[in-house]
Scaffold this motif. Structure first.
Motif, PDB file in Angstrom:
ATOM      1  N   ARG A   1      51.394  26.089 -25.770  1.00 51.89           N
ATOM      2  CA  ARG A   1      52.097  27.268 -25.277  1.00 51.89           C
ATOM      3  C   ARG A   1      52.164  28.344 -26.366  1.00 51.89           C
ATOM      4  O   ARG A   1      51.930  29.523 -26.110  1.00 51.89           O
TER       5      ARG A   1
ATOM      6  N   ARG B   1      50.120  28.812 -28.802  1.00 51.42           N
ATOM      7  CA  ARG B   1      48.805  29.423 -28.952  1.00 51.42           C
ATOM      8  C   ARG B   1      48.594  30.491 -27.883  1.00 51.42           C
ATOM      9  O   ARG B   1      48.136  31.591 -28.172  1.00 51.42           O
ATOM     10  N   GLY B   2      48.929  30.141 -26.661  1.00 48.79           N
ATOM     11  CA  GLY B   2      48.752  31.086 -25.562  1.00 48.79           C
ATOM     12  C   GLY B   2      49.596  32.344 -25.748  1.00 48.79           C
ATOM     13  O   GLY B   2      49.180  33.439 -25.396  1.00 48.79           O
TER      14      GLY B   2
ATOM     15  N   TYR C   1      41.738  34.593 -29.083  1.00 43.24           N
ATOM     16  CA  TYR C   1      40.681  33.747 -29.627  1.00 43.24           C
ATOM     17  C   TYR C   1      39.332  34.251 -29.140  1.00 43.24           C
ATOM     18  O   TYR C   1      39.118  34.446 -27.945  1.00 43.24           O
TER      19      TYR C   1
ATOM     20  N   ASP D   1      39.433  40.014 -13.901  1.00 42.44           N
ATOM     21  CA  ASP D   1      40.181  38.752 -13.851  1.00 42.44           C
ATOM     22  C   ASP D   1      40.080  37.993 -15.167  1.00 42.44           C
ATOM     23  O   ASP D   1      41.027  37.310 -15.577  1.00 42.44           O
TER      24      ASP D   1
ATOM     25  N   LEU E   1      43.392  36.986 -17.596  1.00 41.00           N
ATOM     26  CA  LEU E   1      43.703  35.554 -17.688  1.00 41.00           C
ATOM     27  C   LEU E   1      44.873  35.210 -18.636  1.00 41.00           C
ATOM     28  O   LEU E   1      45.761  34.432 -18.252  1.00 41.00           O
ATOM     29  N   PRO E   2      44.923  35.779 -19.869  1.00 39.89           N
ATOM     30  CA  PRO E   2      46.043  35.424 -20.767  1.00 39.89           C
ATOM     31  C   PRO E   2      47.399  35.764 -20.167  1.00 39.89           C
ATOM     32  O   PRO E   2      48.376  35.045 -20.393  1.00 39.89           O
TER      33      PRO E   2
ATOM     34  N   ARG F   1      48.139  35.643 -17.054  1.00 41.00           N
ATOM     35  CA  ARG F   1      48.452  34.634 -16.038  1.00 41.00           C
ATOM     36  C   ARG F   1      48.973  33.354 -16.687  1.00 41.00           C
ATOM     37  O   ARG F   1      49.749  32.614 -16.093  1.00 41.00           O
ATOM     38  N   LEU F   2      48.466  33.069 -17.897  1.00 34.30           N
ATOM     39  CA  LEU F   2      48.805  31.802 -18.535  1.00 34.30           C
ATOM     40  C   LEU F   2      50.013  31.907 -19.459  1.00 34.30           C
ATOM     41  O   LEU F   2      50.609  30.892 -19.808  1.00 34.30           O
TER      42      LEU F   2
ATOM     43  N   ARG G   1      40.155  40.578 -23.633  1.00 35.67           N
ATOM     44  CA  ARG G   1      40.992  39.473 -23.186  1.00 35.67           C
ATOM     45  C   ARG G   1      41.817  38.910 -24.344  1.00 35.67           C
ATOM     46  O   ARG G   1      42.988  38.585 -24.182  1.00 35.67           O
TER      47      ARG G   1
ATOM     48  N   THR H   1      47.985  29.971 -10.840  1.00 31.01           N
ATOM     49  CA  THR H   1      46.794  30.210 -11.656  1.00 31.01           C
ATOM     50  C   THR H   1      45.751  29.129 -11.404  1.00 31.01           C
ATOM     51  O   THR H   1      44.559  29.409 -11.256  1.00 31.01           O
TER      52      THR H   1
ATOM     53  N   HIS I   1      44.231  29.693  -8.054  1.00 27.45           N
ATOM     54  CA  HIS I   1      43.375  30.877  -8.156  1.00 27.45           C
ATOM     55  C   HIS I   1      42.043  30.501  -8.803  1.00 27.45           C
ATOM     56  O   HIS I   1      40.966  30.825  -8.279  1.00 27.45           O
TER      57      HIS I   1
ATOM     58  N   ARG J   1      41.759  26.383 -22.914  1.00 27.56           N
ATOM     59  CA  ARG J   1      42.638  25.826 -23.940  1.00 27.56           C
ATOM     60  C   ARG J   1      42.935  26.870 -25.009  1.00 27.56           C
ATOM     61  O   ARG J   1      44.042  26.941 -25.537  1.00 27.56           O
ATOM     62  N   ALA J   2      41.944  27.680 -25.353  1.00 24.56           N
ATOM     63  CA  ALA J   2      42.175  28.737 -26.331  1.00 24.56           C
ATOM     64  C   ALA J   2      43.240  29.700 -25.823  1.00 24.56           C
ATOM     65  O   ALA J   2      43.974  30.303 -26.592  1.00 24.56           O
ATOM     66  N   LEU J   3      43.322  29.809 -24.491  1.00 29.91           N
ATOM     67  CA  LEU J   3      44.309  30.710 -23.891  1.00 29.91           C
ATOM     68  C   LEU J   3      45.654  30.021 -23.679  1.00 29.91           C
ATOM     69  O   LEU J   3      46.539  30.551 -23.026  1.00 29.91           O
ATOM     70  N   GLY J   4      45.784  28.798 -24.198  1.00 32.24           N
ATOM     71  CA  GLY J   4      47.072  28.126 -24.144  1.00 32.24           C
ATOM     72  C   GLY J   4      47.215  27.107 -23.031  1.00 32.24           C
ATOM     73  O   GLY J   4      48.300  26.584 -22.811  1.00 32.24           O
ATOM     74  N   ALA J   5      46.103  26.822 -22.307  1.00 25.57           N
ATOM     75  CA  ALA J   5      46.209  25.852 -21.216  1.00 25.57           C
ATOM     76  C   ALA J   5      46.322  24.442 -21.773  1.00 25.57           C
ATOM     77  O   ALA J   5      45.738  24.117 -22.802  1.00 25.57           O
ATOM     78  N   ARG J   6      47.062  23.614 -21.072  1.00 20.50           N
ATOM     79  CA  ARG J   6      47.177  22.210 -21.445  1.00 20.50           C
ATOM     80  C   ARG J   6      45.939  21.465 -20.948  1.00 20.50           C
ATOM     81  O   ARG J   6      45.329  21.892 -19.971  1.00 20.50           O
TER      82      ARG J   6
ATOM     83  N   MET K   1      45.263  20.794 -17.268  1.00 17.19           N
ATOM     84  CA  MET K   1      45.062  21.902 -16.336  1.00 17.19           C
ATOM     85  C   MET K   1      43.675  21.850 -15.696  1.00 17.19           C
ATOM     86  O   MET K   1      43.531  22.098 -14.491  1.00 17.19           O
TER      87      MET K   1
END
Lengths: 232, 417
Positions: free
Chosen positions: A79, A81-82, A87, A102, A106-107, A109-110, A158, B3, B6, B322-327, B330
């Motif tokens: 979390r 990191r997001g 990156y 989209d 994305l970031p 949304r996450l 992004r 998400t 989507h 994952r770089a965007l914070g996903a577990r 997911m």
């Protein structure tokens, strides 16, 4: 000046292996842009994995934005990191089934914290960034329709949407030719500078170093690498 | 969560052709099972509904199954006949409401001739409460009238008024024809889906007369001529169907028939015997069901293969997410949502396909196989079956999803090409 990254006597090994990272000290100030270079095999990927919190608890201390990463459970690190990192990969940064718009969104949304940091609507923020990076006209295209240079710019937009404090770039220009590489770097540094984002830029191409505040040689920084090559 | 959905839907849309083919493969296999099950149910109902409301079938000593096969399905022939006196005895029995006599032994171009009386049209029921109805004409009025089943009329192109001659015995080309006793078609029955569609019906006296006339040629029917006066116009019976006044009497009556002192007899309870017969055939049913299950498995496997094939591509996707914070879970969730969506749409498509096929083919099937396939809503069992297939699809998708999870853990932020 506040520190965005502070590393002290950091050691890391993969399970059952010898240490491959042994860093005494590395600190990055907020908004600072550092250039990290070194040949392959000097621990670049591992260092980036540790910084971004993908790799589990190392020994020593690694503080990012004042938080001790090794003290956070994996879910919290993901979390974190997001919320705070952008990156950029060498290539294949985009999800092929999403439009440029989209992909850039994305970031947001996450990470709700990044969504809360923008003042405009997500779409107009994405457009704004895309325009700054010269890809404003590509918003409705699918990722595979773009050139590599365009894809990297979308990836940059992004990485920077929602003002993350730290931008990690893992050789993002190595797939670009000279002209595109220079244009891309100019834009990236401009946009990152505008949002006061710290940049950790990893590359083996030293000719890029003069665009950054400071240059770090990973072969000297990582004592493990120094030790292993010194023995030869 | 939104998400994940989507991304899953975008990913499916991106692989439109593969997704459509996968959905089609699963849907076809599912509707195959649905249709097979409907046919199975239809066949069983058609089979067990071939004789309804008849409580006991009585005939000469054999086995209940043999008696049923012979008298209802017209397979094989009766070992012996029952005398008209025995029939007389039981039709006057206090527990008996009605009887339908059945005498067989003659044929016409391969179709069996049944000598009976008007009680057939009054008391014979099939599919619970349906009776023989006339497409045209009426029951036999005299001894030269014959009523024919729908199939006979169709295959031989007969209409009301057509004259015909019956043959002795059951062979298609019999040498002995009852040419001295020609018949005229007085009526044609509507299709029933029962063996009676392939039968011709004449009166009992007609049969007796025919054989009395032919008796000089064959000795086996000579006994008819020797019968007492009041039975002179009645042949021996292959069987007679009995309706009891109260269904509770059926068992006692069957027992009484089995132990009848006048001659050795067998009484069959049609419902029970039909069920026994059907269960003897059930291995074919099970084989059919097993095959359709296998087809479903193949359909679902095609989806799993498609998901597995996409895994390598997804390793990149995962590093990005994952770089965007996903577990790590997911990507697992995305895969499962995709599988759920594919199977879900496949279930809906299979329902549409099934009803399409039923609407298109029900007339053909009823006409050719006598199986009626009513277009009814999905039964609880069918819903349960569809639900089970949906869950099986998800369970099978758990394999590639789990693989994706492991990849995600191993790869971290490394982009694999």
């Amino acid at each position: 000046m506040t520190k965005s990254i502070e590393i002290e006597s950091l050691k890391f090994s993969y399970v059952g292996d010898a240490d491959i990272i042994d860093i005494d000290r590395l600190s990055v100030s907020a908004g600072e842009r550092i250039f990290v270079h070194g040949p392959s095999g000097c621990g670049k990927t591992t260092l980036l994995g540790l910084l971004s919190g993908i790799l589990p608890s190392p020994r020593g201390s690694i503080r990012v934005l004042g938080k001790d990463l090794s003290a956070l459970p994996p879910a919290e690190r993901d979390r974190f990191r997001g919320d705070h990192f952008g990156y950029l990969f060498q290539m294949f940064n985009l999800l092929p089934y999403l439009s440029v718009m989209d992909n850039i969104l994305l970031p947001l949304r996450l990470s709700s914290s990044r969504l809360s940091k923008i003042s405009k609507s997500p779409e107009s923020e994405a457009k704004h960034l895309a325009q700054a990076l010269g890809i404003g006209h590509l918003m409705n295209r699918q990722a595979p329709e773009l050139s590599v240079g365009q894809q990297q710019r979308v990836a940059a937009a992004r990485a920077l949407i929602g003002n993350p404090e730290i931008l990690i770039c893992d050789e993002p220009t190595s797939a670009l030719d000279h002209v595109h590489r220079d244009r891309f770097l100019d834009l990236l540094i401009d946009v990152a500078g505008a949002s006061k984002t710290s940049v950790i830029f990893v590359s083996h191409d030293r000719s890029l170093a003069n665009r950054f505040d400071r240059s770090v040689d990973l072969t000297t920084l990582n004592r493990k690498f120094r030790a292993s090559t010194g023995d030869d | 969560m939104s998400t994940i959905i989507h991304l899953a839907l975008r990913s499916i849309l991106n692989r439109r052709v593969t997704s459509l083919l996968t959905i089609l493969a699963i849907a076809l296999s599912m509707s195959l099972l649905l249709i097979v099950e409907r046919l199975r149910t239809g066949a069983r109902e058609g089979f067990t509904g071939v004789i309804s409301q008849t409580d006991v079938i009585a005939g000469a000593r054999s086995s209940p199954i043999q008696l049923l096969l012979n008298s209802v399905f017209q397979i094989g022939s009766a070992s012996n006949n029952v005398t008209p006196e025995t029939w007389e005895h039981f039709r006057r029995h206090p527990a008996v409401a009605w009887t339908i006599p059945v005498a067989m032994g003659d044929s016409h171009k391969g179709f069996r001739v049944i000598a009976t009386n008007e009680d057939l049209f009054l008391h014979y029921h099939y599919q619970r409460d349906r009776r023989l109805e006339f497409e045209s004409g009426k029951p036999s009025a005299d001894d030269h009238d014959v009523v024919i089943g729908a199939r006979v009329a169709k295959e031989l192109g007969y209409t009301e008024g057509t004259k015909l001659v019956l043959a002795h015995g059951l062979a298609v080309e019999s040498f002995v024809k009852h040419e001295d006793h020609p018949f005229v078609i007085s009526g044609i029955l509507k299709p029933t889906g029962t063996p009676f569609d392939r039968s011709l019906f004449i009166s009992l006296p007609a049969m007796a007369q025919m054989h009395a006339g032919a008796a000089e040629h064959h000795d086996e029917h000579a006994d008819n001529a020797d019968e007492p006066d009041h039975h002179r116009h009645l042949p021996g019976l292959s069987a007679f169907f009995i309706g009891t006044k109260s269904r509770t009497d059926a068992l006692a009556l069957q027992r009484e028939i089995q132990t009848y002192a006048g001659e050795p007899m067998t009484g069959a309870l049609p419902g029970l015997t039909l069920a026994q017969l059907w269960s003897a055939l059930s291995y074919a049913e099970e084989a059919l069901r097993a095959v359709s299950m296998l087809v479903i498995l193949v359909g679902l496997l095609s989806m799993i293969i498609a998901l597995y094939n996409s895994l390598n591509e997804r390793r990149r996707e995962m590093a990005i997410l994952r770089a965007l914070g996903a577990r790590p879970w997911m990507i697992t969730a995305i895969l499962l949502v995709e599988a759920g969506f594919l199977t879900g749409v496949a279930v809906a498509t299979s329902i549409a396909l099934t009803y399409g096929a039923l609407l298109g083919a029900t007339g053909l099937i009823t006409a050719n196989f006598g199986i009626s396939l009513p277009i009814t809503g999905l039964s609880g069992e069918e819903w349960a079956r569809l639900g089970l297939m949906f869950l099986t699809g998800l369970a099978m998708a758990a394999l590639p999803a789990w693989q994706a999870y492991r990849n995600a853990l191993v790869d971290g932020l490394t982009i694999r090409i």
